[in-house]
Design an enzyme around this catalytic site. Structure first.
Site, short mmCIF file in Angstrom:
data_model
loop_
_atom_site.label_atom_id
_atom_site.label_comp_id
_atom_site.label_asym_id
_atom_site.label_seq_id
_atom_site.Cartn_x
_atom_site.Cartn_y
_atom_site.Cartn_z
N CYS A 1 0.82 -1.21 0.00
CA CYS A 1 0.00 0.00 0.00
C CYS A 1 0.86 1.26 0.00
O CYS A 1 1.53 1.54 -0.97
CB CYS A 1 -0.99 -0.05 1.16
N HIS B 1 -3.72 -5.14 0.69
CA HIS B 1 -3.15 -5.65 1.95
C HIS B 1 -3.16 -7.17 1.98
O HIS B 1 -4.18 -7.76 2.34
CB HIS B 1 -3.94 -5.09 3.13
N GLU C 1 -1.81 -9.01 4.12
CA GLU C 1 -1.73 -9.51 5.50
C GLU C 1 -3.11 -9.67 6.15
O GLU C 1 -3.22 -10.34 7.16
CB GLU C 1 -0.85 -8.57 6.35
#
Ligand code: XMP
Length: 520
Positions: A86, A176, A178
Site C-alpha cells: 500500500c 493488503h 496480510e
C-alpha cells in the site's frame, strides 16, 4: 534500537499502518522471525546481514506528505529484496523515480485484481483463475512506474496493483495481503519470504525456548532474580522460563491481595510451588489491602492504593532476599514496538494500569524481559512448550487491581465473597458449555445498588450482578458476546439461586469504545 541480531529475519519498516503488527505475525506464523521498526528510527547503518528481506508497511500519510516523511534512501541499495505494501508500494515507486498521485476513485474494501504476467511473488496466488479478490484501503496510487518496474496485476482503479523490478528484487502491492479479507493473501507473503528472500525457517516455540533460556543464562549469570507472579499468562510463562533457565536463583513473589478470583491463590501455589517446584514466596496480604481500601469508592484512588501497596509489599519481601540484581517482567512485543507513536493511537491514559514498573529504579535492579520480542499467541505456545498446563495458558486476562475494579463503590469482605461466587458460577458455566475459549474475557461484577425481588413468598432486597463477556483481538477494542437465551437463563438462575446476596442479573451489551472492558 531494538533489533535482535542473533537471528535471520524479515524487517518490517513501519509507516504507521494499523496492520503492521499483523504483517509481523503472518511472517512468524510461517516460521520466520520478523521485527518491526519505525521508518523514523531505521538508518542504513542498522542494516546487517541478519536482514534477509524488508517490507515497507502501509500508513496514513498521503501523497502531499510523501516528500516530508523521513526515510534513509540508502536502505534501498543493499541488494536486499523489498516488498512495499500500500503506502509502502507508493514510496518504493517514488524513491525509484516513479510518480504517486491522488486517485480519482478511492478504493476501500474488496476489489478484484486481474493477472497480467507471471512472477515469483504471485506463484499459486491466482490458482487457475486470472481474477482474485483482495482488500484495498487507499486514496492515493502510483501513477507512473519507475523505469525497471513492470506490471504483474491490475485492478479496475489501480493499474499498478502488483508490480516488480526483478533485477533489484523490489515488489509492490497496492492491497493488503496480510489481512484475512484478501483471499490467499498469506501466499504473497510466503512467496516473498521463501522464494524471493530465500530465508530459512527459524521460528518455532521450541527454537524460542532454547534461544531464550540461553539468553537469560547469559544475562543473569550467577545472580539472583526476583519476579512478581500473578498467575496470569505472561508472568507465569516468564517465571517458568526463568525456572528452567536458572532454577533456584529465581525467587517468585505472589501477593494475595484478597481481590483474586475464587481459589486462585490455591491454584497458583499448587501449580508453581508443588508441581513446578519453583522458589515461590506466598504473601497473604488480604487484610492489609482491605484496610487500605476501607471506604474508598473512587476508581482511580482504588487503583493507586492497590498499585502502591503492591509495590510496597513486593519490595518488603524482595529486600529479605539479599543481593538481588534483576527483576523479571512479562513485557510483550506490542508494548515495546517503537513505532507505536507513529500512529499516535491508544496513547491517551484512560485508566492507570498498575505494574511493578517503579521498582527497578528504586531498588537499582536491572530488568530481565525475555518475552519482549513475542506476541501474545507466541507466549501461549511457548508456555505449552515449557510444560505449563492449558488451563493457565488459555486463561482470560485478569487486571492487577482484581475484583476491586469489578465492584463499583466501596469494597467490603462480604461483597468480595459474593462476587467471587458469582464469577465462579459464570466462568464454570462458560467452560461446561464450551464457550470459554470463544470469549476473549468474561467476568461477573457486583453493582452498588440493591433491587427488590421475590423468592418463594418472600420479598428480597439484594445486590445487582452484572455479567460481561467480550470478543476482542487485543483488548483495545471489544464487542459483547451474544449468548443463546437458554445459556443466559441457566446462568441467571444458577447465580440467583445459589448465592445469598444477589437477586438480579444483567448483561452488559456495550462495546469498547465507548465503554471499557472493566467497569472502573
Ligand atoms: P479496559 O478496562 O481498559 O481493559 O478496557 C483492557 C484490558 O486491560 C485489563 N486491565 C488491566 N490489566 N492491570 C492489568 O494488568 C490493570 O490495572 C488493568 N486494568 C484493566 C482488562 O482486564 C482488559 O483485559
Amino acid at each position: 534500537m531494538i533489533l535482535d541480531q542473533s537471528l535471520n529475519k524479515i524487517l518490517i519498516i513501519d509507516f504507521g499502518s494499523q496492520f503492521t503488527q499483523l504483517i509481523a505475525r503472518r511472517i512468524r506464523e510461517l516460521g520466520v522471525f520478523s521485527e518491526i521498526i519505525s521508518h523514523k528510527k531505521i538508518k542504513n547503518k542498522n542494516i546487517d546481514i541478519s536482514i534477509k528481506g524488508i517490507i515497507l508497511s502501509g500508513g496514513p500519510l498521503n501523497v502531499y506528505e510523501i516528500n516530508r516523511y523521513s526515510f534513509d534512501k540508502e536502505i534501498l541499495k543493499n541488494n536486499i529484496p523489498i516488498l512495499g505494501i500500500c503506502f509502502g508500494h507508493q514510496i518504493l515507486s517514488k524513491l525509484n523515480g516513479g510518480k504517486v498521485k491522488q486517485s480519482k476513485h478511492r478504493e476501500f474494501g474488496l476489489a478484484n485484481v486481474y493477472k497480467k504476467k507471471d512472477s515469483l511473488l504471485i506463484k499459486n496466488f491466482f490458482n487457475q483463475k486470472k481474477i482474485h479478490k483482495v482488500w484495498m484501503s487507499h486514496a492515493d496510487q502510483v501513477s507512473k512506474l519507475p523505469k525497471n518496474f513492470r506490471v504483474i496485476a491490475s485492478s479496475q482503479n489501480s493499474k499498478f496493483a502488483i508490480v516488480e523490478d526483478k533485477t533489484n528484487k523490489f515488489y509492490g502491492v497496492q492491497f493488503h495481503p496480510e489481512v484475512t479479507h484478501t483471499e490467499n493473501g498469506k501466499k504473497i507473503i510466503k512467496n516473498f519470504i521463501f522464494l524471493i528472500c530465500k530465508i530459512k525457517k527459524n521460528w518455532s516455540s521450541k527454537d524460542q525456548k532454547m534461544k531464550l533460556i540461553k539468553e537469560v543464562r547469559n544475562q543473569v549469570g550467577e545472580n539472583k532474580v526476583i519476579c512478581a507472579l500473578s498467575g496470569g499468562v505472561d508472568s507465569s510463562v516468564v517465571a517458568q522460563l526463568l525456572n528452567k533457565a536458572i532454577g533456584k536463583k529465581l525467587y517468585c513473589i505472589f501477593v494475595n491481595t484478597g481481590l483474586l478470583r475464587k481459589n486462585e491463590e490455591k491454584q497458583v501455589v499448587d501449580t508453581f510451588k508443588k508441581r513446578l517446584k519453583m522458589n515461590l514466596i506466598y504473601v497473604n496480604a488480604e487484610k492489609e489491602f482491605l484496610k487500605k481500601l476501607t471506604n474508598v469508592s473512587d476508581p482511580e484512588r482504588k487503583r493507586k492504593i492497590i498499585g502502591n501497596l503492591f509495590i510496597k509489599i513486593f519490595e518488603r519481601y524482595a529486600k529479605k532476599i539479599k543481593n538481588v540484581k534483576f527483576l523479571a517482567q512479562g513485557t510483550l512485543y506490542p508494548d515495546l514496538i517503537e513505532s507505536r507513536s507513529v500512529t499516535g493511537s491508544q496513547t491517551s491514559k484512560i485508566k492507570s494500569h498498575h505494574n511493578v514498573g517503579g521498582l527497578p529504579k528504586k531498588m537499582k535492579l536491572k530488568l530481565v524481559e525475555p518475552l519482549k520480542f513475542l506476541f501474545k499467541d507466541e507466549v501461549r505456545n511457548l508456555g505449552l512448550e515449557l510444560n505449563l498446563n492449558k488451563e493457565i495458558i488459555s486463561r482470560h486476562p485478569f487486571p492487577g487491581p482484581g475484583l476491586a475494579i469489578r465492584m463499583p463503590g466501596i469494597i467490603t469482605k462480604e461483597k468480595i465473597n459474593i462476587l467471587k461466587e458469582a464469577d465462579y458460577y459464570f466462568i464454570q458455566g462458560l467452560k461446561e458449555h464450551g464457550l470459554y475459549n470463544k470469549i476473549w474475557q468474561a467476568y461477573a461484577a457486583l453493582l452498588p445498588v440493591k433491587t427488590v425481588g421475590v423468592m418463594g413468598d418472600n420479598r428480597t432486597y439484594e445486590y445487582l450482578c452484572l455479567l460481561r463477556a467480550i470478543t476482542s483481538e487485543d483488548g483495545m477494542t471489544a464487542d459483547f458476546y451474544e449468548f443463546k437465551k437458554s445459556f443466559s437463563q441457566m446462568i441467571s438462575n444458577k447465580i440467583v439461586n445459589s448465592i445469598r446476596g444477589i437477586n438480579r442479573v444483567v448483561y452488559d451489551i456495550t462495546s469498547k469504545p465507548p465503554s471499557t472492558i472493566e467497569l472502573e
